[in-house]
Write an enzyme that holds these catalytic residues in place. Structure first.
Site, PDB file in Angstrom:
ATOM      1  CE1 TYR A  19      -3.826   0.187   4.165  1.00 54.11           C
ATOM      2  CE2 TYR A  19      -2.464  -0.594   6.274  1.00 54.11           C
ATOM      3  CZ  TYR A  19      -2.587  -0.442   4.735  1.00 54.11           C
ATOM      4  OH  TYR A  19      -1.716  -1.267   4.230  1.00 54.11           O
ATOM      5  CE1 TYR A  73      -3.974  -0.950  -5.194  1.00 53.96           C
ATOM      6  CE2 TYR A  73      -4.442  -3.143  -5.564  1.00 53.96           C
ATOM      7  CZ  TYR A  73      -4.247  -2.166  -4.590  1.00 53.96           C
ATOM      8  OH  TYR A  73      -4.370  -2.365  -3.323  1.00 53.96           O
ATOM      9  CE  LYS A 127      -4.182   1.111  -1.518  1.00 60.96           C
ATOM     10  NZ  LYS A 127      -3.555  -0.117  -1.210  1.00 60.96           N
ATOM     11  CB  SER A 130      -0.955   0.234   1.036  1.00 55.80           C
ATOM     12  OG  SER A 130      -2.020  -0.709   0.801  1.00 55.80           O
ATOM     13  CB  VAL A 143      -0.003  -5.688   3.943  1.00 57.80           C
ATOM     14  CG1 VAL A 143      -1.671  -5.180   4.437  1.00 57.80           C
ATOM     15  CG2 VAL A 143      -0.107  -6.156   2.404  1.00 57.80           C
TER      16      VAL A 143
HETATM   17  N1  GLN Z   1      -1.782  -5.668  -2.002  1.00 57.83           N
HETATM   18  C1  GLN Z   1      -2.967  -5.939  -1.231  1.00 57.83           C
HETATM   19  C2  GLN Z   1      -4.049  -5.777  -1.596  1.00 57.83           C
HETATM   20  O1  GLN Z   1      -4.146  -4.894  -2.604  1.00 57.83           O
HETATM   21  C3  GLN Z   1      -2.383  -4.998   0.360  1.00 57.83           C
HETATM   22  C4  GLN Z   1      -2.554  -3.680   0.005  1.00 57.83           C
HETATM   23  C5  GLN Z   1      -1.973  -3.167   1.416  1.00 57.83           C
HETATM   24  O2  GLN Z   1      -0.725  -3.083   1.650  1.00 57.83           O
HETATM   25  N2  GLN Z   1      -3.129  -2.798   2.227  1.00 57.83           N
HETATM   26  O3  GLN Z   1      -5.094  -5.972  -1.008  1.00 57.83           O
END
Ligand code: GLN
Length: 314
Positions: free
Chosen positions: A248, A196, A71, A68, A266
């Site tokens: 988050y 993505y 992003k 993530s 994650v």
């Molecule tokens: N690649 C994972 C997903 O898209 C985790 C993304 C993240 O780090 N939350 O679900």
């Protein structure tokens, strides 16, 4: 009055030692086999200060995927490609109390706009806006932006993680197809998803994150050069959204206890930026139920308190 601690290797070693036990409270992400192989006890920290100092301790050479954290980079790329107005026509600026892969607000709220670019739906929408004649060219655009920010020309994608993300990405697919149906995604859905998944799978280490944090701290300049390589306005937007949504649905608590912009992934990585001062990269693969590295968050809380880095308390 508490004594101001100086940022030295010895000090950072102490922070690392005190934060290590917190790993036991988290678990390594296991939705794909590649991530579950990470060592839950690993903890590494790299700090790159705006005056050019780099301090690294622990397992800072651990390689991990951006997940993530990508992003933020794709948001900046899209802002550079399309401008602020076009980007925020498709994605909101508001924090959410829902998990990062949640689907519920997409139908209920906000003209079907994903709430912000730091949740999966928002990031997939952002990926769909990045310019280029095909997926490969769009991916290379992100990679070259990352190479600029990190000063690391060797960055590559982790093919195994990418394949697994692709294979297990059902939730992300459903988010993307829903957004296609409501007109949020106007380009090819599979291409947006592919991009993505690729962004998520770029290999980095703590020093790369620290350098990106430093680039952000310098408002889009490399510390050793005065030239603005990315619009300071776009960096400012990215940092603001990191502060409100980067951790988050724990972003509010993090803002109170840490008080500077950060983005987690994650894989257990956290990219943090202290405006005008430093970039921080942390890896600690044991994450909590919201997706944040438990030991990593403890490291940032400690640094913020000891070094008076909280933007709202200094
Ligand atoms: N690649 C994972 C997903 O898209 C985790 C993304 C993240 O780090 N939350 O679900």
């Amino acid at each position: 009055v508490e004594k101001v601690r100086k940022l030295t290797t010895e000090y950072l070693e102490r922070v690392l030692t005190n934060s290590r036990p917190y790993s036991a409270q988290g678990k390594v992400a296991d939705y794909i086999p590649e991530l579950s192989k990470a060592n839950p006890q690993a903890l590494g920290i790299t700090i790159a200060t705006c005056d050019g100092q780099v301090i690294a301790v622990g397992e800072c050479d651990t390689k991990f995927t951006l997940q993530s954290i990508s992003k933020v980079i794709s948001l900046i790329r899209a802002l550079e490609d399309c401008g602020e107005e076009a980007v925020f026509q498709k994605v909101g600026m508001e924090p959410t109390g829902d998990p990062f892969n949640s689907i519920i607000r997409l139908e209920a709220l906000n003209h079907h706009k994903p709430l912000n670019p730091m949740i999966n739906a928002g990031a997939i929408a952002v990926a769909s806006m990045i310019k280029g004649k095909n997926v490969e060219e769009r991916f290379q655009g992100i990679l070259s932006l990352l190479k600029t920010m990190t000063g690391n020309p060797k960055l590559t994608m982790n093919e195994e993680v990418y394949q697994s993300e692709k294979k297990t990405g059902d939730r992300n697919r459903s988010l993307a197809y829903f957004m296609k149906s409501t007109g949020i995604i106007e380009t090819d859905v599979e291409e947006a998803l592919d991009l993505y998944f690729r962004f998520n799978s770029i290999n980095v280490q703590c020093s790369d994150l620290a350098k990106i944090g430093c680039f952000f701290a310098n408002q889009g300049k490399l510390s050793n050069k005065q030239e603005e390589l990315v619009s300071a306005d776009h960096i400012g937007i990215a940092k603001t959204i990191m502060l409100t949504s980067g951790m988050y649905n724990a972003s509010g608590e993090f803002a109170i206890h840490v008080g500077f912009p950060a983005k987690s992934g994650v894989s257990g990585g956290i990219l943090a930026s202290v405006p005008g001062q430093m970039g921080i990269g942390v890896i600690g693969p044991a994450i909590d139920e919201k997706g944040n590295s438990v030991a990593g968050v403890h490291v940032l809380k400690t640094l913020s308190k000891d070094l008076f880095l909280n933007m709202f308390r200094t």
